[in-house]
Scaffold this motif. Structure first.
Motif, short mmCIF file in Angstrom:
data_model
loop_
_atom_site.label_atom_id
_atom_site.label_comp_id
_atom_site.label_asym_id
_atom_site.label_seq_id
_atom_site.Cartn_x
_atom_site.Cartn_y
_atom_site.Cartn_z
N TRP A 154 -38.58 -28.12 10.72
CA TRP A 154 -37.80 -27.32 10.51
C TRP A 154 -36.63 -26.96 11.44
O TRP A 154 -35.64 -26.27 11.69
N PRO A 155 -36.66 -28.24 12.93
CA PRO A 155 -35.09 -28.24 13.41
C PRO A 155 -34.12 -28.53 12.38
O PRO A 155 -32.84 -27.85 12.62
N ALA A 156 -33.98 -29.29 11.17
CA ALA A 156 -33.35 -29.86 10.84
C ALA A 156 -32.70 -28.09 9.34
O ALA A 156 -31.28 -28.23 9.37
N VAL A 157 -34.03 -27.48 9.10
CA VAL A 157 -33.51 -26.51 8.51
C VAL A 157 -32.36 -25.77 8.95
O VAL A 157 -32.16 -25.10 8.94
N ALA A 158 -32.91 -25.07 10.32
CA ALA A 158 -32.32 -24.24 11.03
C ALA A 158 -30.75 -25.14 12.17
O ALA A 158 -29.89 -23.97 11.49
N VAL A 159 -30.72 -25.58 11.73
CA VAL A 159 -29.32 -26.89 11.93
C VAL A 159 -28.32 -26.53 10.67
O VAL A 159 -27.12 -26.13 10.46
N ALA A 160 -29.25 -26.82 9.79
CA ALA A 160 -28.20 -26.58 8.96
C ALA A 160 -27.97 -25.32 7.95
O ALA A 160 -26.92 -25.21 7.51
N ALA A 161 -29.28 -24.73 8.48
CA ALA A 161 -28.68 -22.96 8.30
C ALA A 161 -27.53 -22.78 8.41
O ALA A 161 -26.48 -22.09 8.27
N ALA A 170 -22.07 -21.78 10.20
CA ALA A 170 -20.80 -21.75 10.65
C ALA A 170 -19.28 -22.61 10.09
O ALA A 170 -18.17 -22.46 10.86
N GLY A 171 -19.32 -23.33 8.99
CA GLY A 171 -18.35 -23.32 8.15
C GLY A 171 -17.88 -21.93 7.60
O GLY A 171 -16.12 -23.02 7.72
N GLY A 172 -18.31 -20.97 7.60
CA GLY A 172 -17.10 -20.10 6.98
C GLY A 172 -16.94 -20.00 5.88
O GLY A 172 -15.99 -19.17 5.53
N THR A 173 -17.52 -20.67 4.65
CA THR A 173 -16.87 -20.97 3.55
C THR A 173 -17.92 -20.30 2.58
O THR A 173 -19.48 -19.68 2.57
N ALA A 174 -17.67 -19.54 1.57
CA ALA A 174 -18.38 -18.54 0.75
C ALA A 174 -19.19 -19.55 -0.25
O ALA A 174 -20.33 -19.11 -0.64
N ALA A 175 -19.10 -20.35 -0.46
CA ALA A 175 -20.05 -22.31 -0.50
C ALA A 175 -21.27 -22.70 0.23
O ALA A 175 -22.12 -22.04 0.17
N GLY A 176 -20.67 -22.33 1.31
CA GLY A 176 -21.72 -22.74 2.25
C GLY A 176 -22.76 -20.80 2.64
O GLY A 176 -23.82 -21.45 2.87
N ARG A 177 -22.33 -19.87 2.76
CA ARG A 177 -22.80 -18.94 2.22
C ARG A 177 -24.26 -18.47 1.15
O ARG A 177 -25.07 -18.30 1.35
N LEU A 214 -24.00 -10.98 3.10
CA LEU A 214 -25.64 -11.14 3.66
C LEU A 214 -25.87 -9.94 3.19
O LEU A 214 -27.19 -9.91 2.18
N GLY A 215 -26.01 -9.20 3.48
CA GLY A 215 -26.35 -7.88 3.49
C GLY A 215 -26.79 -7.47 1.75
O GLY A 215 -27.24 -7.06 1.28
N GLN A 216 -25.64 -7.31 1.27
CA GLN A 216 -25.75 -7.64 -0.32
C GLN A 216 -26.30 -8.80 -1.08
O GLN A 216 -27.58 -8.07 -1.99
N GLU A 217 -26.74 -9.37 -0.85
CA GLU A 217 -27.40 -10.56 -1.68
C GLU A 217 -29.29 -10.42 -1.19
O GLU A 217 -29.41 -10.85 -1.66
N MET A 218 -29.18 -9.85 0.20
CA MET A 218 -30.65 -9.73 0.64
C MET A 218 -31.37 -7.82 0.02
O MET A 218 -32.13 -8.47 -0.47
N ALA A 219 -30.61 -7.83 -1.01
CA ALA A 219 -30.73 -6.52 -1.85
C ALA A 219 -31.63 -6.74 -2.79
O ALA A 219 -31.30 -7.51 -3.19
N GLY A 220 -32.84 -6.31 -2.48
CA GLY A 220 -34.21 -6.53 -3.31
C GLY A 220 -34.75 -7.76 -3.87
O GLY A 220 -35.38 -8.21 -4.10
#
Length: 435
Positions: free
Chosen positions: A77-84, A89-96, A130-136
């Motif tokens: 789980w720490p690796a999951v949290a760090v990767a997320a 933090a990278g600020g790219t659309a692909a990362g998001r 992110l809010g738009q992505e979480m809808a539904g």
């Protein structure tokens, strides 16, 4: 770039992921450590963690696709949290997009780790997308997103009121009840009664805490009722009553020390109650060798006595020789790291110091509690005790100053340094804050 240079580069990036994961786990443990302070944790862990995360956000390399996105599926789980966190933090659309895809499919501990990575991401533009992505999305996923929004102190809006419906998923009810504390008290009147009427016990406890922060007397009455009822959530209510109640409330809490079912919760609450009678009660427990570590901690929290500095801490008894080897290596939990007291020495110390403590005053670290005193404790006090102090600060300011003690400490420090502490210069007396 040569093949050798490229290999070295990726070795360093992978090393950054491993180091960041290790430090992330250390930081989560440090958040409840009784023997660490914010200054120590920031210097020893967070600065190194930030440096390791920066190594995962180097522009121009496909770190997200090659390393971070696969790490989102890790069993650690720490690796999951760090990767997320690094993807965001990278600020790219692909990362998001990679984060969102994983977040929508995650459940259980994996979802919790992704949520922690999200909570520590401070990019403002991120949340609308992110809010738009979480809808539904699945209700469990939407609930985790609500929790992250509440952690960031984002505003509660009219669309969020749907989660206060009796038919809403319990996780969504809980998230909405927590998010509600970030609206001005004048705007909460239409929504807080709905939250306080929720049938899910955990959601209702969240709503009561929100109501206390917003200064609602009906929430205070419900909190007192919950403190009297021997059910789930009583410990949380006892803590709030100790912090916010009258001397009579405190006396009822002290009487509960004789009930083995609630003794530990009562001791914890007494330490935040801050009254001279509470220190007396803790000393009685020490004399009877009942919950000696907890009682010593609460006594020190009220009086300001540092057992180690005063040479009044004693070594724990030796482990039995026949104890299995595997059990000797178990890492001490937060309570196990608390010192044991030289009871006779503490009694002598208290006999000298007690006359300077007034019966009608609440104390923190030996000082009458003010807003400034709370702020100082949040900046310099033990990590383990900071969340209840942040709760009191939020109540005393009616939600104007809310500090998430799980946020990065530099961010907390900036928040606290911007506060005008002068309005809290008077001492806290015996009147309940919300009566």
């Amino acid at each position: 770039m040569s093949a050798t240079a490229a290999a070295v580069f990726w070795d360093l990036v992978e090393e950054s992921l491993g180091e960041a994961s290790f430090l992330w786990e250390m930081r989560e443990a440090a958040l409840v450590a009784p023997d660490r302070t914010p200054v120590e944790v920031e210097a020893a862990i967070e600065e190194r963690l930030r440096g390791a995360i920066e190594g995962l956000t180097v522009p121009g390399a496909d770190i997200a696709g090659r390393l971070l996105a696969p790490a989102l599926a890790s069993d650690e789980w720490p690796a999951v949290a760090v990767a997320a966190h690094a993807l965001l933090a990278g600020g790219t659309a692909a990362g998001r997009d990679q984060f969102c895809a994983a977040f929508r499919e995650a459940r259980g501990r994996s979802l919790e780790a992704l949520r922690r990575g999200l909570e520590l991401a401070s990019t403002g533009d991120l949340w609308v997308a992110l809010g738009q992505e979480m809808a539904g999305a699945d209700p469990e996923v939407q609930a985790a997103f609500l929790e992250a929004r509440a952690f960031r102190g984002l505003p509660f809006g009219a669309p969020d009121a749907q989660w206060l419906s009796p038919s809403a998923h319990p996780g969504l009810q809980r998230g909405a009840a927590r998010l509600l504390r970030h609206v001005p008290p004048s705007s909460s009147a239409g929504w807080l009664p709905q939250a306080l009427a929720l049938s899910d016990p955990a959601a209702r406890r969240r709503a009561i805490e929100t109501g206390l922060i917003l200064g609602e007397r009906v929430a205070w009455a419900l909190c007192r009722d919950q403190a009297e009822a021997a059910g789930a959530g009583r410990g949380q209510a006892l803590l709030a009553v100790a912090i916010l109640g009258t001397e009579r409330d405190h006396d009822r809490l002290t009487a509960m020390l004789g009930d083995p079912r609630w003794q530990r919760e009562a001791i914890w609450a007494l330490g935040f109650g801050g009254r001279r009678a509470g220190a007396d009660a803790c000393l009685d427990l020490l004399a009877q060798d009942q919950q000696p570590r907890l009682a010593a901690e609460a006594f020190s929290a009220i009086t300001g006595l540092d057992l180690r500095e005063a040479d009044l801490a004693v070594a724990p008894p030796p482990e039995p020789e026949d104890q299995p080897a595997g059990e000797k290596d178990v890492v001490l939990d937060a309570e196990g790291a608390l010192p044991l007291a030289d009871v006779a020495g503490v009694i002598r110390w208290w006999n000298r110091q007690r006359p300077r403590f007034e019966a009608g005053v609440r104390y923190l670290g030996g000082r009458p509690i003010t807003l400034g005193c709370l702020g100082d404790a949040l900046l310099h006090g033990p990590m383990r005790r900071r969340r209840p102090l942040a709760f009191e600060l939020a109540v005393r300011t009616q939600g104007r100053v809310q500090v998430e003690t799980g946020a990065f400490l530099a961010e907390q420090r900036r928040r606290l340094s911007a506060v005008d502490w002068q309005p809290g210069a008077r001492r806290a007396d015996t009147s309940a804050i919300l009566d």
